[in-house]
Design a protein around this motif. Structure first.
Motif, PDB file in Angstrom:
ATOM      1  N   MET A  26       0.657  -1.254   0.189  1.00 13.62           N
ATOM      2  CA  MET A  26      -0.144  -0.496   0.391  1.00 13.62           C
ATOM      3  C   MET A  26       1.040   1.523   0.030  1.00 13.62           C
ATOM      4  SD  MET A  26      -2.425   0.767   2.925  1.00 13.62           S
ATOM      5  CE  MET A  26      -1.267   1.610   3.928  1.00 13.62           C
ATOM      6  N   LYS A  27      -0.166   2.164  -0.750  1.00 16.39           N
ATOM      7  CA  LYS A  27       1.112   3.795  -0.879  1.00 16.39           C
ATOM      8  C   LYS A  27       0.528   4.926  -0.400  1.00 16.39           C
ATOM      9  CE  LYS A  27       2.429   2.422  -5.295  1.00 16.39           C
ATOM     10  NZ  LYS A  27       2.710   2.794  -6.950  1.00 16.39           N
ATOM     11  N   ILE A  28       0.964   5.350   0.772  1.00 16.47           N
ATOM     12  CA  ILE A  28       0.389   6.260   0.919  1.00 16.47           C
ATOM     13  C   ILE A  28       0.708   7.964   0.232  1.00 16.47           C
ATOM     14  CG2 ILE A  28      -0.050   7.442   3.361  1.00 16.47           C
ATOM     15  CD1 ILE A  28       0.775   5.119   5.105  1.00 16.47           C
ATOM     16  N   ALA A  29      -0.132   8.361   0.219  1.00 15.84           N
ATOM     17  CA  ALA A  29       0.422   9.808  -0.485  1.00 15.84           C
ATOM     18  C   ALA A  29      -0.478  11.003  -0.306  1.00 15.84           C
ATOM     19  CB  ALA A  29      -0.097   9.356  -2.090  1.00 15.84           C
ATOM     20  N   LEU A  30       0.155  11.922  -0.495  1.00 12.07           N
ATOM     21  CA  LEU A  30      -0.729  13.032   0.252  1.00 12.07           C
ATOM     22  C   LEU A  30      -1.291  14.295  -0.956  1.00 12.07           C
ATOM     23  CD1 LEU A  30      -0.426  15.892   2.162  1.00 12.07           C
ATOM     24  CD2 LEU A  30       1.798  16.608   0.666  1.00 12.07           C
ATOM     25  N   ASP A  31      -2.479  14.142  -1.079  1.00 14.54           N
ATOM     26  CA  ASP A  31      -3.143  15.436  -2.075  1.00 14.54           C
ATOM     27  C   ASP A  31      -3.204  17.135  -1.517  1.00 14.54           C
ATOM     28  OD1 ASP A  31      -5.038  17.098  -2.749  1.00 14.54           O
ATOM     29  OD2 ASP A  31      -6.594  15.446  -2.985  1.00 14.54           O
ATOM     30  N   GLY A  59       7.653  14.038   4.923  1.00 19.96           N
ATOM     31  CA  GLY A  59       7.324  12.616   5.204  1.00 19.96           C
ATOM     32  C   GLY A  59       7.081  12.112   4.145  1.00 19.96           C
ATOM     33  N   TYR A  60       6.720  12.188   3.340  1.00 18.60           N
ATOM     34  CA  TYR A  60       5.797  11.639   1.836  1.00 18.60           C
ATOM     35  C   TYR A  60       6.473  10.852   1.421  1.00 18.60           C
ATOM     36  CZ  TYR A  60       1.259  13.051   4.187  1.00 18.60           C
ATOM     37  OH  TYR A  60       0.053  12.989   4.888  1.00 18.60           O
ATOM     38  N   LYS A  61       6.031   9.617   0.923  1.00 13.77           N
ATOM     39  CA  LYS A  61       7.041   9.583  -0.473  1.00 13.77           C
ATOM     40  C   LYS A  61       6.074   9.285  -2.062  1.00 13.77           C
ATOM     41  CE  LYS A  61       9.524   5.890   2.013  1.00 13.77           C
ATOM     42  NZ  LYS A  61      10.108   4.432   2.595  1.00 13.77           N
ATOM     43  N   TYR A  62       4.539   9.278  -1.666  1.00 12.61           N
ATOM     44  CA  TYR A  62       4.025   9.220  -2.495  1.00 12.61           C
ATOM     45  C   TYR A  62       3.702  10.776  -2.934  1.00 12.61           C
ATOM     46  CZ  TYR A  62       4.963   4.947  -3.343  1.00 12.61           C
ATOM     47  OH  TYR A  62       5.794   3.407  -3.147  1.00 12.61           O
ATOM     48  N   LEU A  63       2.372  10.945  -3.726  1.00 15.62           N
ATOM     49  CA  LEU A  63       1.709  12.282  -4.428  1.00 15.62           C
ATOM     50  C   LEU A  63       0.725  11.857  -4.848  1.00 15.62           C
ATOM     51  CD1 LEU A  63       1.596  15.648  -4.358  1.00 15.62           C
ATOM     52  CD2 LEU A  63       2.912  15.589  -6.620  1.00 15.62           C
ATOM     53  N   MET A  65       7.334  17.423 -14.871  1.00 10.31           N
ATOM     54  CA  MET A  65       6.616  17.153 -13.474  1.00 10.31           C
ATOM     55  C   MET A  65       7.174  15.537 -12.753  1.00 10.31           C
ATOM     56  SD  MET A  65       4.725  16.856 -10.995  1.00 10.31           S
ATOM     57  CE  MET A  65       3.229  18.070 -10.722  1.00 10.31           C
ATOM     58  N   ASN A  66       7.849  14.614 -14.055  1.00  7.58           N
ATOM     59  CA  ASN A  66       8.361  14.096 -14.326  1.00  7.58           C
ATOM     60  C   ASN A  66      10.149  13.977 -13.121  1.00  7.58           C
ATOM     61  OD1 ASN A  66       7.100  11.837 -15.048  1.00  7.58           O
ATOM     62  ND2 ASN A  66       6.942  11.858 -16.652  1.00  7.58           N
ATOM     63  N   LYS A  67      10.685  15.284 -13.579  1.00  2.71           N
ATOM     64  CA  LYS A  67      11.838  15.522 -13.405  1.00  2.71           C
ATOM     65  C   LYS A  67      12.127  15.377 -11.802  1.00  2.71           C
ATOM     66  CE  LYS A  67      15.911  18.158 -14.490  1.00  2.71           C
ATOM     67  NZ  LYS A  67      15.863  18.740 -12.667  1.00  2.71           N
ATOM     68  N   ALA A  68      10.678  16.840 -11.301  1.00  4.01           N
ATOM     69  CA  ALA A  68      10.491  17.531 -10.501  1.00  4.01           C
ATOM     70  C   ALA A  68       9.613  16.193  -9.078  1.00  4.01           C
ATOM     71  CB  ALA A  68       9.084  18.481 -10.027  1.00  4.01           C
ATOM     72  N   CYS A  69       9.367  15.120  -9.248  1.00  2.00           N
ATOM     73  CA  CYS A  69       9.634  13.715  -8.722  1.00  2.00           C
ATOM     74  C   CYS A  69      10.416  13.191  -8.720  1.00  2.00           C
ATOM     75  CB  CYS A  69       8.086  13.132  -9.049  1.00  2.00           C
ATOM     76  SG  CYS A  69       6.501  13.568  -9.056  1.00  2.00           S
ATOM     77  N   LYS A  70      11.402  13.280  -9.637  1.00  2.00           N
ATOM     78  CA  LYS A  70      12.744  12.136  -9.595  1.00  2.00           C
ATOM     79  C   LYS A  70      13.206  13.191  -8.216  1.00  2.00           C
ATOM     80  CE  LYS A  70      16.184  10.326 -12.623  1.00  2.00           C
ATOM     81  NZ  LYS A  70      17.032  10.184 -13.267  1.00  2.00           N
ATOM     82  N   ASP A  71      13.652  14.451  -9.070  1.00  2.00           N
ATOM     83  CA  ASP A  71      14.855  15.022  -8.067  1.00  2.00           C
ATOM     84  C   ASP A  71      14.136  15.021  -6.945  1.00  2.00           C
ATOM     85  OD1 ASP A  71      15.646  16.299 -10.174  1.00  2.00           O
ATOM     86  OD2 ASP A  71      15.106  18.372 -10.429  1.00  2.00           O
ATOM     87  N   ALA A  72      12.626  15.170  -6.167  1.00  2.00           N
ATOM     88  CA  ALA A  72      12.466  15.159  -4.492  1.00  2.00           C
ATOM     89  C   ALA A  72      12.004  13.279  -3.825  1.00  2.00           C
ATOM     90  CB  ALA A  72      11.409  15.394  -4.390  1.00  2.00           C
ATOM     91  N   GLY A  73      12.431  12.634  -5.170  1.00  2.00           N
ATOM     92  CA  GLY A  73      12.412  11.207  -4.152  1.00  2.00           C
ATOM     93  C   GLY A  73      10.865  10.890  -4.192  1.00  2.00           C
ATOM     94  N   VAL A  74      10.343  11.399  -4.856  1.00  2.00           N
ATOM     95  CA  VAL A  74       8.678  11.589  -4.456  1.00  2.00           C
ATOM     96  C   VAL A  74       7.777  10.781  -5.747  1.00  2.00           C
ATOM     97  CG1 VAL A  74       6.253  12.116  -3.928  1.00  2.00           C
ATOM     98  CG2 VAL A  74       8.515  13.036  -2.727  1.00  2.00           C
ATOM     99  N   GLU A  75       7.387   9.940  -6.084  1.00  2.00           N
ATOM    100  CA  GLU A  75       6.467   8.897  -7.060  1.00  2.00           C
ATOM    101  C   GLU A  75       4.850   9.501  -6.953  1.00  2.00           C
ATOM    102  OE1 GLU A  75       6.681   4.787  -7.141  1.00  2.00           O
ATOM    103  OE2 GLU A  75       9.078   4.992  -6.363  1.00  2.00           O
TER     104      GLU A  75
END
Length: 290
Positions: free
Chosen positions: A1-6, A27-31, A56-66
């Motif tokens: 399960m992924k815990i994401a931030l809205d 502290g979230y790994k997912y968005l 957006m893909n680059k911003a996610c990669k840079d932040a370590g967020v999926e």
């Protein structure tokens, strides 16, 4: 399960491409990507081009967020045929954006109109005839929330409509804040949904049926309004032991393709503290039932 931030509470304080870093800092790994004027706005054609999607893909990669899920809200069940046809076109672009973002889960609302439920259901299935082959070809999960004021609002009725599509790619969203519009029977709804329930939104709300229907008063009496909130866990009447216990019972918490989203919209001024609190509270409940 992924815990994401809205990230909805940050729409007016941060730019779209800042959302991944915001999530990571909290502290979230997912968005979850919800309707945004620069990406997929409410009810209208998506505004993101290939360059913005790549950014957006680059911003996610840079932040370590999926990105765990993409949430469009379009009038695909609208009884107005021109609006429905437009929504199908918008859906096709939203699907392409989702695929290009490397995301396999979309969640949305039934939409349509409750006072024209039969016409809206016909429109929903008509849209599905055109969209389902694309959804299945791309291997997407499209999960649907019976939102208050949609053509279907009851949780069990929503499962029947989803089941009628007859596709493993179409499932259900359970939004805790909609519990008292869905029939306030989370265990029964979760058990009936089973594997079709693959995404939940976690936020609290007051029971608008309480105090013999007088907790909320609108004038004149009988107004066709729906009332709910998106509060942080513990600020409303949702039975969280039953909610998380039900998710454990149906195996939701142990799967790789399920998403749990913090979706508190009531305290933008305290968004950082609330978002951290939500992550901690969700994690504690998951550990408690496990």
């Amino acid at each position: 399960m992924k815990i994401a931030l809205d990230p909805t509470p940050y729409h007016h304080s941060h730019k779209l491409l800042e959302f991944p870093r915001v999530a990571a800092d909290l502290g979230y790994k997912y968005l979850q990507l919800t309707p945004h004027a620069d990406m997929i706005p409410f009810y209208n054609h998506p505004k993101a081009d290939d360059e913005l999607v790549a950014q957006m893909n680059k911003a996610c990669k840079d932040a370590g967020v999926e990105i765990a899920s993409v949430l469009p809200v379009l009038r695909w069940s609208g009884p107005d045929e021109d609006a429905r046809e437009a929504a199908v076109r918008y859906w096709k672009r939203a699907i392409q954006i989702t695929v290009d973002l490397g995301v396999s889960t979309m969640n949305t609302e039934f939409s349509g109109r409750p006072e024209k439920a039969e016409e809206s259901e016909r429109a929903f299935y008509r849209s599905m005839e055109e969209l389902l082959p694309i959804i299945e070809r791309e291997g997407l999960d499209v999960l649907i929330d019976p939102h208050p004021d949609d053509f279907v609002e009851d949780g069990l009725a929503a499962i029947r409509v989803i089941r009628g599509v007859n596709s493993p790619n179409i499932g259900m969203v359970y939004v805790a804040s909609h519990s008292f519009h869905m029939g306030n029977q989370p265990l029964e709804i979760m058990r009936a949904a089973g594997d079709k329930l693959r995404l939940v939104h976690v936020s609290d709300t007051m029971n608008h049926h309480a105090s013999h229907g007088l907790r909320y008063i609108t004038n004149p009496p009988g107004n066709a309004v729906r009332v709910h909130q998106h509060l942080k866990i513990g600020d409303g009447d949702v039975n969280w032991d039953e909610f998380f216990g039900g998710l454990k019972e149906i195996g939701f918490l142990d799967k790789d393709n399920t998403v749990m989203v913090s979706s508190v919209f009531a305290e933008d001024e305290n968004a950082d503290d609330v978002s951290r609190y939500q992550l901690e509270a969700m994690s504690k409940y998951v550990a408690q039932v496990n």
